[in-house]
Design a protein around this motif. Structure first.
Motif, PDB file in Angstrom:
ATOM      1  N   CYS A 207       8.261  88.388 -26.169  1.00  0.00           N
ATOM      2  CA  CYS A 207       8.643  87.085 -25.637  1.00  0.00           C
ATOM      3  C   CYS A 207       9.254  86.283 -26.777  1.00  0.00           C
ATOM      4  O   CYS A 207       8.547  85.876 -27.710  1.00  0.00           O
ATOM      5  N   GLY A 208      10.561  86.084 -26.727  1.00  0.00           N
ATOM      6  CA  GLY A 208      11.235  85.256 -27.701  1.00  0.00           C
ATOM      7  C   GLY A 208      11.198  83.794 -27.302  1.00  0.00           C
ATOM      8  O   GLY A 208      10.663  83.432 -26.255  1.00  0.00           O
ATOM      9  N   ASP A 209      11.768  82.957 -28.146  1.00  0.00           N
ATOM     10  CA  ASP A 209      11.817  81.517 -27.901  1.00  0.00           C
ATOM     11  C   ASP A 209      13.142  81.180 -27.222  1.00  0.00           C
ATOM     12  O   ASP A 209      14.210  81.358 -27.812  1.00  0.00           O
ATOM     13  N   SER A 210      13.101  80.670 -26.016  1.00  0.00           N
ATOM     14  CA  SER A 210      14.335  80.377 -25.285  1.00  0.00           C
ATOM     15  C   SER A 210      15.163  79.290 -25.966  1.00  0.00           C
ATOM     16  O   SER A 210      16.379  79.200 -25.746  1.00  0.00           O
ATOM     17  N   ILE A 240      10.487  91.013 -16.315  1.00  0.00           N
ATOM     18  CA  ILE A 240       9.167  91.394 -16.813  1.00  0.00           C
ATOM     19  C   ILE A 240       8.280  90.170 -16.656  1.00  0.00           C
ATOM     20  O   ILE A 240       8.647  89.069 -17.083  1.00  0.00           O
ATOM     21  N   ILE A 241       7.158  90.333 -16.010  1.00  0.00           N
ATOM     22  CA  ILE A 241       6.210  89.258 -15.657  1.00  0.00           C
ATOM     23  C   ILE A 241       6.920  88.002 -15.161  1.00  0.00           C
ATOM     24  O   ILE A 241       6.567  86.889 -15.514  1.00  0.00           O
ATOM     25  N   GLY A 242       7.904  88.202 -14.303  1.00  0.00           N
ATOM     26  CA  GLY A 242       8.572  87.088 -13.643  1.00  0.00           C
ATOM     27  C   GLY A 242       9.675  86.421 -14.422  1.00  0.00           C
ATOM     28  O   GLY A 242      10.255  85.433 -13.946  1.00  0.00           O
ATOM     29  N   SER A 243      10.015  86.950 -15.621  1.00  0.00           N
ATOM     30  CA  SER A 243      11.084  86.362 -16.430  1.00  0.00           C
ATOM     31  C   SER A 243      12.223  87.355 -16.582  1.00  0.00           C
ATOM     32  O   SER A 243      11.982  88.558 -16.740  1.00  0.00           O
ATOM     33  N   PRO A 244      13.459  86.888 -16.557  1.00  0.00           N
ATOM     34  CA  PRO A 244      14.594  87.802 -16.676  1.00  0.00           C
ATOM     35  C   PRO A 244      14.582  88.544 -18.011  1.00  0.00           C
ATOM     36  O   PRO A 244      14.318  87.949 -19.063  1.00  0.00           O
ATOM     37  N   VAL A 245      14.860  89.843 -17.941  1.00  0.00           N
ATOM     38  CA  VAL A 245      14.990  90.644 -19.154  1.00  0.00           C
ATOM     39  C   VAL A 245      16.370  90.369 -19.755  1.00  0.00           C
ATOM     40  O   VAL A 245      17.392  90.556 -19.110  1.00  0.00           O
ATOM     41  N   GLY A 249      13.375  95.315 -23.333  1.00  0.00           N
ATOM     42  CA  GLY A 249      12.048  94.922 -23.776  1.00  0.00           C
ATOM     43  C   GLY A 249      11.914  93.490 -24.244  1.00  0.00           C
ATOM     44  O   GLY A 249      10.933  93.159 -24.918  1.00  0.00           O
ATOM     45  N   VAL A 250      12.824  92.615 -23.874  1.00  0.00           N
ATOM     46  CA  VAL A 250      12.791  91.229 -24.375  1.00  0.00           C
ATOM     47  C   VAL A 250      12.959  90.236 -23.220  1.00  0.00           C
ATOM     48  O   VAL A 250      13.879  90.361 -22.409  1.00  0.00           O
ATOM     49  N   ILE A 251      12.048  89.262 -23.168  1.00  0.00           N
ATOM     50  CA  ILE A 251      12.195  88.093 -22.309  1.00  0.00           C
ATOM     51  C   ILE A 251      12.056  86.861 -23.204  1.00  0.00           C
ATOM     52  O   ILE A 251      11.661  86.961 -24.360  1.00  0.00           O
ATOM     53  N   ASN A 252      12.395  85.699 -22.679  1.00  0.00           N
ATOM     54  CA  ASN A 252      12.285  84.466 -23.455  1.00  0.00           C
ATOM     55  C   ASN A 252      11.459  83.428 -22.713  1.00  0.00           C
ATOM     56  O   ASN A 252      11.528  83.330 -21.485  1.00  0.00           O
ATOM     57  N   TYR A 253      10.687  82.663 -23.482  1.00  0.00           N
ATOM     58  CA  TYR A 253       9.891  81.550 -22.959  1.00  0.00           C
ATOM     59  C   TYR A 253      10.210  80.286 -23.770  1.00  0.00           C
ATOM     60  O   TYR A 253      10.509  80.383 -24.966  1.00  0.00           O
ATOM     61  N   PRO A 254      10.080  79.114 -23.175  1.00  0.00           N
ATOM     62  CA  PRO A 254      10.138  77.866 -23.959  1.00  0.00           C
ATOM     63  C   PRO A 254       8.781  77.658 -24.646  1.00  0.00           C
ATOM     64  O   PRO A 254       7.899  76.969 -24.140  1.00  0.00           O
ATOM     65  N   GLN A 257       7.284  74.074 -25.359  1.00  0.00           N
ATOM     66  CA  GLN A 257       7.033  73.346 -24.106  1.00  0.00           C
ATOM     67  C   GLN A 257       5.768  73.845 -23.415  1.00  0.00           C
ATOM     68  O   GLN A 257       5.017  73.065 -22.825  1.00  0.00           O
ATOM     69  N   LEU A 258       5.519  75.149 -23.481  1.00  0.00           N
ATOM     70  CA  LEU A 258       4.359  75.735 -22.818  1.00  0.00           C
ATOM     71  C   LEU A 258       3.088  75.659 -23.655  1.00  0.00           C
ATOM     72  O   LEU A 258       2.026  76.070 -23.196  1.00  0.00           O
ATOM     73  N   GLY A 259       3.182  75.155 -24.878  1.00  0.00           N
ATOM     74  CA  GLY A 259       1.996  75.072 -25.727  1.00  0.00           C
ATOM     75  C   GLY A 259       1.544  76.418 -26.257  1.00  0.00           C
ATOM     76  O   GLY A 259       0.350  76.629 -26.488  1.00  0.00           O
ATOM     77  N   LEU A 260       2.499  77.328 -26.483  1.00  0.00           N
ATOM     78  CA  LEU A 260       2.167  78.670 -26.958  1.00  0.00           C
ATOM     79  C   LEU A 260       2.040  78.694 -28.475  1.00  0.00           C
ATOM     80  O   LEU A 260       2.671  77.921 -29.192  1.00  0.00           O
ATOM     81  N   CYS A 261       1.264  79.639 -28.969  1.00  0.00           N
ATOM     82  CA  CYS A 261       1.032  79.754 -30.401  1.00  0.00           C
ATOM     83  C   CYS A 261       2.335  79.935 -31.168  1.00  0.00           C
ATOM     84  O   CYS A 261       2.491  79.402 -32.280  1.00  0.00           O
TER      85      CYS A 261
END
Length: 306
Positions: A207-210, A240-245, A249-254, A257-261
């Protein structure tokens, strides 16, 4: 795989009150030892690294020292690499992969980069093989100001002086079958929402940083890990888990914003690993090795492109 799951605590459609949280907590039991599995390994590293106690969890009657491993030859003129594991305590290879990296590979980076490794951010959850802390809070949605999670707040305080000096941060996680059978139904029940079944990807992904995806960096990590274990394919929807690939093997999350480590610093290179320990094609040793390989690849790429 997909599954429907009913959670035994609470009333469907109603968020948990303190009573339901207390009922949930009463069902949790210690299944393994943080002292035996983690602290003993960290102690073996003392002759070669500085050990920093950056906080202590108090979940009476249990208390847990929070330890980080720090380069002994720390130099202010060098970039810093941050490695975190065990934000979700049940994700075993995140903890042991971080420790394996230190034991087997950290010496290779002496004089090249400062290393700060926090291998088990959530020891209460590690012992109970759980995603949440004792207050039914997910630490990996709690890396934000005035965090409600002791675990998240302690790590943020440790890292704060280095916030804008971290070159690379890699946060080690797993996606497991219990995500779908246990933890997502529990989340839906806690929040009074319906559980929507999902699909667990078979293999490793990132999961990269969008906001700053760094595709070359992500791909370098994927290529290194592919030599150790298999990479998760996209599902029928290209997700992958609801996020576009966005790449193999790579998806991105904000992440912030989501409070991720992964969002706790301004590191230009950051990623979250996800191994799949329940795959018939992977062993616990492979999962640990995949995490260690991911850390090495992340640091190598960052140093080559700083």
């Amino acid at each position: 795989m997909t599954s429907q799951a009913f959670h035994p605590i609470g009333t469907p459609g109603q968020p948990w009150s303190e009573a339901e949280k207390a009922e949930w907590l009463a069902r949790q039991s210690r299944q393994r030892s943080y002292t035996t599995d983690v602290l003993s390994v960290i102690e073996r590293l003392r002759p070669h690294f500085d050990l920093v106690e950056y906080g202590r969890l108090d979940y009476g009657p249990d208390g847990y020292p929070l330890l980080a491993i720090r380069s002994r030859d720390w130099r202010d003129d060098l970039p810093t690499a941050l490695v975190t594991g065990g934000v979700h305590g049940y994700e075993t290879s995140g903890v042991h992969g971080a420790l394996q990296f230190v034991e087997q590979h950290a010496a290779d980076y002496a004089g090249r980069v400062n290393l700060l490794v926090a291998p088990c951010i959530s020891p209460w959850a590690y012992e109970r093989i759980h995603r949440w802390n004792a207050n039914a809070i997910d630490p990996n949605r709690s890396f934000r100001d005035n965090s409600p999670a002791q675990e998240s707040a302690a790590l943020m305080q440790l890292v704060a002086p280095l916030h804008d000096r971290v070159l690379v941060h890699i946060d080690l996680h797993e996606t497991t079958d219990t995500d779908e059978s246990e933890f997502r139904p529990a989340l839906a029940a806690r929040d009074g929402k319906p559980h929507e079944p999902g699909e667990i990807p078979d293999g490793f992904y990132l999961c990269g940083d969008s906001e700053n995806p760094q595709p070359g960096f992500q791909q370098a990590v994927i290529e290194a890990v592919a030599k150790v274990t298999h990479i998760a394919p996209a599902d029928a929807n290209g997700e992958i888990i609801g996020s576009p690939v966005v790449a193999a093997g790579v998806i991105n999350y904000p992440v912030r914003q989501l409070g991720l480590c992964a969002g706790i610093t301004d590191a230009p290179y950051k990623t979250t690993t996800e191994v799949y320990p329940d795959s018939p094609r992977a062993t616990p040793a492979q999962c640990n090795a995949a995490q260690a390989a991911a850390v090495c690849a992340a640091i190598d790429y960052a140093l080559a492109h700083q």
